[in-house]
Design a protein around this motif. Structure first.
Motif, short mmCIF file in Angstrom:
data_model
loop_
_atom_site.label_atom_id
_atom_site.label_comp_id
_atom_site.label_asym_id
_atom_site.label_seq_id
_atom_site.Cartn_x
_atom_site.Cartn_y
_atom_site.Cartn_z
N ASN A 31 0.83 -1.21 0.00
CA ASN A 31 0.00 0.00 0.00
C ASN A 31 0.86 1.27 0.00
O ASN A 31 0.66 2.19 0.80
CB ASN A 31 -0.95 0.01 1.20
N VAL A 32 1.84 1.29 -0.91
CA VAL A 32 2.72 2.44 -1.07
C VAL A 32 2.82 2.76 -2.56
O VAL A 32 2.34 2.01 -3.41
CB VAL A 32 4.14 2.16 -0.53
N SER A 33 3.44 3.88 -2.85
CA SER A 33 3.73 4.26 -4.23
C SER A 33 5.23 4.14 -4.45
O SER A 33 6.01 4.75 -3.72
CB SER A 33 3.26 5.69 -4.51
N LEU A 34 5.63 3.33 -5.42
CA LEU A 34 7.04 3.13 -5.70
C LEU A 34 7.40 3.84 -7.01
O LEU A 34 6.81 3.57 -8.05
CB LEU A 34 7.36 1.64 -5.78
N ASN A 35 8.37 4.74 -6.93
CA ASN A 35 8.81 5.48 -8.11
C ASN A 35 10.13 4.92 -8.62
O ASN A 35 11.12 4.89 -7.90
CB ASN A 35 9.00 6.97 -7.76
N ILE A 36 10.14 4.47 -9.88
CA ILE A 36 11.37 3.96 -10.49
C ILE A 36 12.17 5.15 -11.03
O ILE A 36 11.68 5.91 -11.87
CB ILE A 36 11.07 2.97 -11.63
N VAL A 37 13.39 5.30 -10.54
CA VAL A 37 14.24 6.41 -10.95
C VAL A 37 15.54 5.84 -11.52
O VAL A 37 16.36 5.30 -10.76
CB VAL A 37 14.56 7.35 -9.78
N PRO A 38 15.75 5.92 -12.83
CA PRO A 38 17.04 5.47 -13.40
C PRO A 38 18.18 6.34 -12.89
O PRO A 38 17.99 7.53 -12.60
CB PRO A 38 16.83 5.66 -14.92
N PHE A 39 19.36 5.77 -12.79
CA PHE A 39 20.51 6.55 -12.32
C PHE A 39 20.78 7.74 -13.23
O PHE A 39 21.24 8.79 -12.77
CB PHE A 39 21.75 5.65 -12.23
N SER A 40 20.50 7.59 -14.52
CA SER A 40 20.71 8.70 -15.46
C SER A 40 19.81 9.88 -15.12
O SER A 40 20.21 11.04 -15.22
CB SER A 40 20.44 8.24 -16.90
N GLN A 41 18.58 9.59 -14.67
CA GLN A 41 17.67 10.65 -14.29
C GLN A 41 18.16 11.35 -13.03
O GLN A 41 18.06 12.57 -12.89
CB GLN A 41 16.26 10.09 -14.06
N LEU A 42 18.73 10.58 -12.13
CA LEU A 42 19.27 11.14 -10.89
C LEU A 42 20.42 12.09 -11.21
O LEU A 42 20.56 13.14 -10.58
CB LEU A 42 19.77 10.01 -9.99
N ALA A 43 21.22 11.74 -12.22
CA ALA A 43 22.38 12.55 -12.57
C ALA A 43 21.99 13.83 -13.31
O ALA A 43 22.66 14.85 -13.19
CB ALA A 43 23.34 11.74 -13.43
#
Length: 222
Positions: A31-43
């Motif tokens: 019952n959570v929201s999981l956000n997929i964040v690629p390392f490229s997006q983080l950079a």
């Protein structure tokens, strides 16, 4: 912090069918929201700290030294405490390779079943840790040896039982394991932990461990 307080979880990984299926399973069961964040997006993000939530899952399969350094820079800029969970960790990875994670609360290995991961995630969301006892001992010992600490007055004010419990906590023991070790009920352990947290101004087990590393000298360690 209760389970219902946590709404957002960050998964540092690449977008893939496997990652999307994992996201669906986590969201459906926790019952959570999981956000997929690629390392490229983080950079490349203008304000990458906004991409990191209080709980961060790091997919070890996509991690290299460059990505880790990028992540570390972003994490250090976060104003909130971060709980780090490593997933898809090689089973034969030595403990020393995990010492760089200062907010480490859980490690899941490549062959761990989804059911085990969900069980461990629930524990993390209840402010517990999910580390093997050996890894927890190695992890804590590493930071003990890297810091010269003088025992604080707050520690000396703890009762004998509270000191026993915080030492067992520092060795990676769960509430059930502490109860078995001290021949008391799990509820008694929870009561003692509540009193300990109040005395040392900690909100959860992770903060208590960090406090112990900074406030208990080597002469008091067992």
């Amino acid at each position: 912090m209760s389970e219902t307080d946590i709404k957002q979880i960050t998964l540092l990984s690449d977008h893939s069918m496997q990652a999307n299926l994992f996201k669906q399973s986590i969201e459906a069961n926790l019952n959570v929201s999981l956000n997929i964040v690629p390392f490229s997006q983080l950079a490349n993000s203008f304000n990458p700290t906004l991409l990191l939530n209080e709980i961060i899952l790091v997919d070890y399969a996509y991690l290299d030294q460059e990505k880790f350094e990028q992540y570390t820079q972003v994490r250090s800029a976060c104003k909130h405490n971060v709980k780090e969970i490593v997933i898809n960790c090689p089973k034969d990875l030595g403990s020393s390779h995990l010492f760089k994670w200062r907010g480490l609360v859980a490690v899941f290995y490549v062959n761990d079943a989804l059911e085990l991961l969900l069980k461990g995630m629930k524990k993390v969301m209840q402010d517990e840790m999910w580390l093997s006892r050996k890894l927890a001992q190695d992890y804590i010992q590493h930071f003990r040896c890297s810091n010269s600490v003088t025992t604080s007055k707050t520690y000396t004010s703890l009762t004998k039982r509270e000191k026993e419990i915080i030492h067992l906590l520092g060795h990676g023991a769960s509430n059930i394991q502490i109860a078995e070790e001290l021949f008391v009920s799990e509820n008694t352990v929870k009561t003692h932990l509540h009193n300990i947290f109040k005395k040392i101004n900690a909100k959860n087990r992770l903060q208590a461990l960090l406090w112990a590393n900074n406030n208990i000298g080597m002469e008091e360690r067992v």
